[in-house]
Design a protein around this motif. Sequence first.
Motif, PDB file in Angstrom:
ATOM      1  N   GLY A 107       0.917  -1.446   0.095  1.00 22.67           N
ATOM      2  CA  GLY A 107      -0.022  -0.004   0.161  1.00 22.67           C
ATOM      3  C   GLY A 107       0.860   1.221  -0.041  1.00 22.67           C
ATOM      4  N   ARG A 108       0.424   2.309   0.923  1.00 23.48           N
ATOM      5  CA  ARG A 108       1.564   3.413   0.972  1.00 23.48           C
ATOM      6  C   ARG A 108       2.654   3.205   2.152  1.00 23.48           C
ATOM      7  NH1 ARG A 108      -3.247   7.824   1.572  1.00 23.48           N
ATOM      8  NH2 ARG A 108      -4.298   6.105   2.688  1.00 23.48           N
ATOM      9  N   ARG A 150      -4.824  -2.160   4.635  1.00 21.64           N
ATOM     10  CA  ARG A 150      -5.889  -2.465   5.510  1.00 21.64           C
ATOM     11  C   ARG A 150      -6.814  -3.866   5.228  1.00 21.64           C
ATOM     12  NH1 ARG A 150      -8.805   0.745   8.952  1.00 21.64           N
ATOM     13  NH2 ARG A 150      -7.706   2.584   8.019  1.00 21.64           N
ATOM     14  N   PHE A 151      -6.521  -4.196   3.766  1.00 25.25           N
ATOM     15  CA  PHE A 151      -6.886  -5.463   3.557  1.00 25.25           C
ATOM     16  C   PHE A 151      -5.967  -6.237   2.801  1.00 25.25           C
ATOM     17  CE2 PHE A 151      -8.485  -8.656   0.217  1.00 25.25           C
ATOM     18  CZ  PHE A 151      -9.152  -9.518   1.303  1.00 25.25           C
ATOM     19  N   THR A 152      -5.497  -7.358   3.377  1.00 21.15           N
ATOM     20  CA  THR A 152      -4.274  -8.118   3.083  1.00 21.15           C
ATOM     21  C   THR A 152      -4.529  -9.383   2.921  1.00 21.15           C
ATOM     22  OG1 THR A 152      -2.990  -6.518   4.357  1.00 21.15           O
ATOM     23  CG2 THR A 152      -1.913  -8.383   3.808  1.00 21.15           C
ATOM     24  N   GLU A 153      -4.087 -10.127   1.865  1.00 22.66           N
ATOM     25  CA  GLU A 153      -4.380 -11.548   1.529  1.00 22.66           C
ATOM     26  C   GLU A 153      -3.237 -11.946   0.953  1.00 22.66           C
ATOM     27  OE1 GLU A 153      -7.732 -14.495  -0.778  1.00 22.66           O
ATOM     28  OE2 GLU A 153      -7.258 -12.466  -1.454  1.00 22.66           O
ATOM     29  N   TRP A 154      -2.697 -13.080   1.444  1.00 25.56           N
ATOM     30  CA  TRP A 154      -1.452 -13.803   0.963  1.00 25.56           C
ATOM     31  C   TRP A 154      -1.586 -15.394   1.033  1.00 25.56           C
ATOM     32  CZ3 TRP A 154      -1.525 -11.335   5.904  1.00 25.56           C
ATOM     33  CH2 TRP A 154      -1.196 -12.128   7.011  1.00 25.56           C
ATOM     34  N   TRP A 155      -0.663 -15.808   0.429  1.00 27.15           N
ATOM     35  CA  TRP A 155      -0.491 -17.287   0.393  1.00 27.15           C
ATOM     36  C   TRP A 155       1.119 -17.482   0.569  1.00 27.15           C
ATOM     37  CZ3 TRP A 155      -3.371 -14.569  -2.650  1.00 27.15           C
ATOM     38  CH2 TRP A 155      -4.770 -15.102  -3.004  1.00 27.15           C
ATOM     39  N   SER A 235     -10.177  -8.389  11.745  1.00 23.24           N
ATOM     40  CA  SER A 235     -10.725  -9.681  11.343  1.00 23.24           C
ATOM     41  C   SER A 235      -9.716 -10.529  10.506  1.00 23.24           C
ATOM     42  CB  SER A 235     -12.049  -9.531  10.480  1.00 23.24           C
ATOM     43  OG  SER A 235     -11.806  -8.780   9.349  1.00 23.24           O
ATOM     44  N   SER A 236      -9.913 -11.741  10.697  1.00 19.82           N
ATOM     45  CA  SER A 236      -8.790 -12.706  10.213  1.00 19.82           C
ATOM     46  C   SER A 236      -9.575 -14.098   9.958  1.00 19.82           C
ATOM     47  CB  SER A 236      -7.689 -12.713  11.223  1.00 19.82           C
ATOM     48  OG  SER A 236      -6.730 -13.951  10.756  1.00 19.82           O
ATOM     49  N   ASP A 237      -9.133 -14.681   8.892  1.00 16.35           N
ATOM     50  CA  ASP A 237      -9.764 -15.910   8.328  1.00 16.35           C
ATOM     51  C   ASP A 237      -8.509 -16.594   7.740  1.00 16.35           C
ATOM     52  OD1 ASP A 237     -10.859 -18.220   7.309  1.00 16.35           O
ATOM     53  OD2 ASP A 237     -12.337 -16.894   5.975  1.00 16.35           O
ATOM     54  N   TYR A 238      -7.982 -17.708   8.227  1.00 16.47           N
ATOM     55  CA  TYR A 238      -6.672 -18.517   7.631  1.00 16.47           C
ATOM     56  C   TYR A 238      -7.098 -19.892   7.794  1.00 16.47           C
ATOM     57  CZ  TYR A 238      -5.021 -19.178  12.460  1.00 16.47           C
ATOM     58  OH  TYR A 238      -4.455 -19.587  13.667  1.00 16.47           O
ATOM     59  N   ALA A 267      -7.040 -10.909   5.880  1.00 15.60           N
ATOM     60  CA  ALA A 267      -6.851 -10.156   7.010  1.00 15.60           C
ATOM     61  C   ALA A 267      -7.247  -8.710   6.846  1.00 15.60           C
ATOM     62  CB  ALA A 267      -5.713  -9.971   7.756  1.00 15.60           C
ATOM     63  N   HIS A 268      -8.131  -8.018   7.700  1.00 20.55           N
ATOM     64  CA  HIS A 268      -8.878  -6.914   7.517  1.00 20.55           C
ATOM     65  C   HIS A 268      -8.374  -5.995   8.635  1.00 20.55           C
ATOM     66  CE1 HIS A 268     -11.524  -3.438   7.387  1.00 20.55           C
ATOM     67  NE2 HIS A 268     -11.495  -3.429   6.064  1.00 20.55           N
TER      68      HIS A 268
END
Length: 269
Positions: A107-108, A150-155, A235-238, A267-268
Amino acid sequence: MFRGARPLKRWRYVGVFCEELMACAAVVRVGPLRQSFWAVLTRTDGRLRERTHTLPRRGAVELVPGRPARSTGSESESGRLWVRDGDVLLDLSLDEDEGIQALCPHGREHVWTRKQAGVPARGTLLLGGGSERRIEALAVIDDTAGYHARFTEWWWSAGVGTGEDGVALAWNLVSGINDPPTGSERAVWVDGTPSEPAPVRFAADLSEIVAQDGSRLSFATEAQRRRKENLLILSSDYTAPFGTFSGTLPGGAGLASGLGVMEHHRAHW
């Protein structure tokens, strides 16, 4: 603790792998919040023990960073993984090294991380009042800090193994975070020496990792951790399964055997 509205996210994660067990422990901080978790898979019976503390209990999980010896002649100090929770007592020393580091835009802002893999881990495991077991394993270590978007998604995947020629192998592979074409956190260790491979992509079901050079690393799940939560500022979902790997690492090193972890995380925060 905050930069504007963004909380600082920090964590140390240690994964440990050997023929007898696969285990992990982590301490996570997001702004003022603190969380710890651990998991132990005993491979002889396939039983996964795990626990997450959103209000961490003192002494349940301790991860003490080590200090590797430097060229200046300073003495090294082993790191430590300590889990004492319910009927589980896991106590391991970690012979840490310098690892690899990356500072990547997100992001920034930026995210810093240091990864180690193939780290000798030695100690004991005690389960349910049984006899003490000696553990000789290899570990992967993830230290991260940053003001993530703010919103991050990773593998992500990390593991250890042996090559078809008997050489020691280890890896840290990622997509979605800290993954520019160069200067990323991606690394493959061959006989203890790291190099950065080209970008990779993960199958949606975490069954394989495909590299730009055509290398394919296949994954078979032995046990799976999964957690979804919604806390005050995150919030988190993994999904994070332990398992075995086969195939070829990015760069062309063939695996005779491999143990490790896969992860898909949204994650948010």
